[in-house]
Design a protein around this motif. Structure first.
Motif, PDB file in Angstrom:
ATOM      1  N   LEU A   1       0.935  -1.419  -0.072  1.00 21.89           N
ATOM      2  CA  LEU A   1       0.148   0.015  -0.057  1.00 21.89           C
ATOM      3  C   LEU A   1       0.629   1.320  -0.019  1.00 21.89           C
TER       4      LEU A   1
ATOM      5  N   ASN B   1       0.176   4.908   1.117  1.00 22.12           N
ATOM      6  CA  ASN B   1      -1.070   5.706   1.872  1.00 22.12           C
ATOM      7  C   ASN B   1      -2.381   4.663   1.567  1.00 22.12           C
ATOM      8  N   GLU B   2      -3.429   5.111   0.670  1.00 26.70           N
ATOM      9  CA  GLU B   2      -4.600   4.413   0.696  1.00 26.70           C
ATOM     10  C   GLU B   2      -4.429   3.448  -0.580  1.00 26.70           C
ATOM     11  N   LYS B   3      -3.635   3.476  -1.453  1.00 27.75           N
ATOM     12  CA  LYS B   3      -3.782   2.836  -2.737  1.00 27.75           C
ATOM     13  C   LYS B   3      -2.884   1.184  -2.855  1.00 27.75           C
ATOM     14  N   LEU B   4      -3.570   0.502  -3.199  1.00 28.43           N
ATOM     15  CA  LEU B   4      -2.957  -0.934  -3.221  1.00 28.43           C
ATOM     16  C   LEU B   4      -2.157  -0.989  -4.354  1.00 28.43           C
TER      17      LEU B   4
ATOM     18  N   GLU C   1      -7.209  -1.234   5.994  1.00 26.82           N
ATOM     19  CA  GLU C   1      -6.392  -1.587   5.027  1.00 26.82           C
ATOM     20  C   GLU C   1      -7.467  -1.574   3.710  1.00 26.82           C
TER      21      GLU C   1
ATOM     22  N   HIS D   1      -9.299   0.333   1.908  1.00 29.46           N
ATOM     23  CA  HIS D   1      -9.455   1.869   1.482  1.00 29.46           C
ATOM     24  C   HIS D   1     -10.460   1.882   0.519  1.00 29.46           C
ATOM     25  N   GLU D   2     -10.264   1.462  -0.766  1.00 28.94           N
ATOM     26  CA  GLU D   2     -11.088   1.575  -1.833  1.00 28.94           C
ATOM     27  C   GLU D   2     -12.196   0.646  -1.482  1.00 28.94           C
TER      28      GLU D   2
END
Ligand SMILES: Cc1cc2nc3c(=O)[nH]c(=O)nc-3n(C[C@H](O)[C@H](O)[C@H](O)COP(=O)(O)O)c2cc1C
Ligand code: SF4
Ligand code: FES
Lengths: 210, 435
Positions: A151, A153-156, B126, B128-129
């Motif tokens: 990750l 921050n928020e993005k995988l 975790e 988030h999306e």
């Protein structure tokens, strides 16, 4: 998951310092009150809100959160010290969380972590001198079909290869998630809220009015 | 067997499957409308008849769990367990990403059946999306009048909130989840009282997994008899299976619980076989906590009963990870012990110390400084920390025991050979660093 102890004579918060939580942040925290039977239950949302706004949760922020929730500051510290996602000290603007669990390890996650360390010049749990990136490892991110993953921050980021790391770090958009945001929780500050062109929940509001 | 039509994943890959309009155009929210015309007890009865066993790991029948609620309760709460932190499990993620309204519909029906006024979705941070996807779907459902006051024009009211976690595996345990929701450390509670009697805010509470709830609309719509016609009698209904590791098509696939581990790995419409040149050495078929299979045991059926015959704890989350021949099992041992060592919440001495010791010993072995007796020390430790001998509050240490024990028992020869092959001078140096 450990205990944090502090000397009781040590002054951790200056009582005369100006407040660190803005009125907007306090209001956002209070907006969660109707959801729960106790104010203490708003603690996790409150910590998320504060950390998103300030990048971490300082001692003074904890005391102020306790004030808003009408609980003891020690309750806030007790809770915050349990969870790996909350930070009591500054981190970089973007936090890279690398999965270290079994699927990612079998698929070569360790090499990606090594490449990140080399490129950034830091070890796990450190921050680059320019304050741009922090590097941490975590257990399974539930993205094992995309192993090895991490990750920002928020993005995988999925199926990352060591050779992709340089490009990934250079990409200014590497922390943006590709879905419309709800306005309940903001993106970590410094990165702007929803991008132009990507809707927010307010367009559901419009839908409701239509 | 006739080819199986996906049920839970039927909207996967459909354009805009996340929107309420597309969901409804494909028959969505009909089951909820139907359920709200039944009495709550009739809904419970139907789910009980379907023998819907919990998909979160323990396999406890959902309908039976709902009947444990006290009859004279005035307030009930429902918690949706979307914490999904068991490595290598991601089926809840796929469900929430591809079809969030299916979860909302299942939640509405389960809440109605249990007469809950509020449903909290406890979601790991975790995601988030997935949070934004689900929250948007919830906003849509409110706007359409499917959540909130007077749902579908009936007198039933339900609020639905997402509560985001903060990075702790043990918050997936139902009472750890409840404590965390209350704003505390995610420390599991001593049971009894069970959550059905005294749970969140000391109220009768039901905790169910995302996949369990996603099954509910289909049971109501097509009936318990249809549900029990899928799979063997002890493992009814459609099930999601995750496969990851060095296979051609890692992913989440749906099937009745009649497939074997080999099929999950090999079938063209599932794992698609091993990556070129790789061969199976070991498989963890039910998530990390259930135990390990050897390459000779791949005919194990992925249902609720068969895994026990292979020395495993159970079906778990039905998420398999393949370890191929090139992987050093000492590394796997270290990886698994590290997980439990760091995720133990630390309340119970045996679990806190035991998991940490196992990790310490496994690290030593992985770094070429193992001793042959270390394997027995790990086994002895693992026998002395779980709920099974009655030494702990929650099931985490049992989940820690099974993979370690089965790995050592089934692959002892290989581990011992690796320890024997250690360069002695290196062992000495490593031990100096470690101790
Ligand atoms: C250490 C531990 C972690 C758990 N993690 C999860 C989890 O992440 N998700 C989940 O649904 N259940 C998890 N469970 C199982 C829950 O305690 C509970 O059995 C489940 O949520 C019940 O739902 P179900 O009956 O629908 O399966 C965990 C259990 C233990 C002991
Ligand atoms: S068994 Fe382990 S994880 Fe569970 S409550 Fe006790 S210390 Fe915590
Ligand atoms: S093991 Fe890395 S995401 Fe699951």
């Amino acid at each position: 998951m450990s205990w944090k102890t502090i000397d009781r004579n040590q002054q951790v918060v200056d009582p005369k310092a100006p407040p660190v939580l803005t009125e907007a942040v306090r209001e956002k925290i209070r907006s969660f009150f109707p959801r729960y039977e106790t104010k203490r239950a708003v603690l996790l949302p409150a910590l998320h809100i504060v950390q998103d706004a300030s990048g971490h949760v300082s001692w003074q922020a904890m005391v102020e959160i306790a004030g808003v929730l009408e609980i003891a500051p020690s309750d806030v510290i007790d809770t915050i010290s349990f969870y790996t996602h909350f930070w009591t000290e500054h981190k970089g603007k973007r936090v890279i969380t690398v999965c270290r669990s079994i699927s990612c390890e079998v698929m070569g996650g360790a090499a990606v972590l090594e490449e990140l360390k080399t490129r950034l010049g830091i070890e796990e749990h450190q921050t680059t001198p320019d304050g741009k990136y922090s590097l941490v490892t975590e257990e399974c991110l539930a993205g094992c079909d995309h192993a090895p993953c991490l990750l920002i921050n928020e993005k995988l980021h999925k199926r990352v290869k060591p050779a992709d790391v340089a490009k990934l770090l250079a990409d200014p958009e590497n922390d943006r998630i590709p879905v419309p945001r709800s306005d309940l929780f903001d993106a970590p500050k410094d990165h702007g809220a929803a991008e132009a062109g990507v809707g927010t929940t307010s367009d559901v509001q419009e839908m409701r009015e239509a | 067997m006739a080819s199986f039509e996906p049920v839970l994943l039927r909207n996967l890959g459909v354009e805009n499957s996340r929107s309420v309009r597309v969901y409804e155009s494909r028959g969505g929210y009909q089951a909820a409308r139907k359920a709200l015309k039944m009495t709550p007890d009739e809904v419970v009865e139907e789910v009980k008849k379907a023998n819907l066993r919990g998909r979160g790991g323990a396999g406890f029948p959902a309908g039976v769990k709902w009947t444990f609620l006290p009859k004279d309760r005035t307030r009930t709460l429902l918690c949706v367990n979307a914490d999904e932190s068991e490595p290598p499990t991601f089926n809840n993620r796929v469900l929430m990403e591809s079809d969030p309204h299916q979860l909302i519909e299942g939640t509405i029906i389960a809440a109605y059946a249990t007469r809950a006024q509020i449903a909290y979705v406890y979601m790991r941070v975790e995601f988030h999306e997935q949070f934004h996807i689900l929250q948007r779907a919830i906003d849509e459902a409110y706007a359409a009048g499917y959540l909130g006051e007077k749902i579908f024009g009936t007198d039933y009211c339900l609020e639905c909130y997402v509560h985001r976690g903060a990075g702790a595996y043990v918050c997936g345990e139902e009472t750890g989840l409840i404590e965390s929701l209350e704003g505390k450390r995610g420390w599991p509670r001593i049971k009894p009282p069970f959550p059905a009697v005294e749970g969140l805010f000391r109220r009768p509470t039901v905790v169910n997994n995302v996949e369990t709830l996603c099954c509910v609309p289909h049971i109501i719509e097509r009936g318990a008899n249809w549900f029990t016609s899928i799979g063997p009698p002890h493992s009814t209904g459609p099930k999601l299976f995750c496969i990851s590791g060095p296979v051609n098509r890692p992913g989440c696939y749906e099937s009745p619980m009649t497939i074997t581990v080999r099929e999950l790995i090999e079938r063209e419409d599932m794992g698609g076989g091993m990556l070129k040149g790789k061969r199976v050495k070991a498989v963890l078929p039910g998530g990390a906590s259930m135990g390990v299979l050897t390459a000779a045991e791949l005919d194990m059926k992925m249902d609720f009963e068969d895994p026990r015959k292979y020395g495993l704890l159970g079906l778990g989350t039905a998420a398999a990870v393949v370890v191929d021949e090139s992987v050093d099992l000492r590394g796997v041992l270290r990886n698994l012990t590290r997980f439990y060592g760091t995720e133990s919440c630390g309340q119970c001495t045996q679990c806190r110390e035991g998991t940490a010791w196992m990790y310490k010993i496994a690290t030593r072995i992985a770094m070429d400084a193992g001793r042959l007796e270390d394997l027995d020390i790990i086994l002895e430790t693992s026998r002395n920390m779980g709920m099974m001998p009655g030494l702990s509050i929650c099931g985490l240490p049992d989940g820690a025991t099974y993979p370690i024990e089965t790995l050592i028992k089934k692959f002892r020869g290989e581990l011992e050979a690796a320890i024997r092959a250690q360069p002695p001078d290196r062992a000495e140096r490593v031990l100096k660093v470690l101790n």
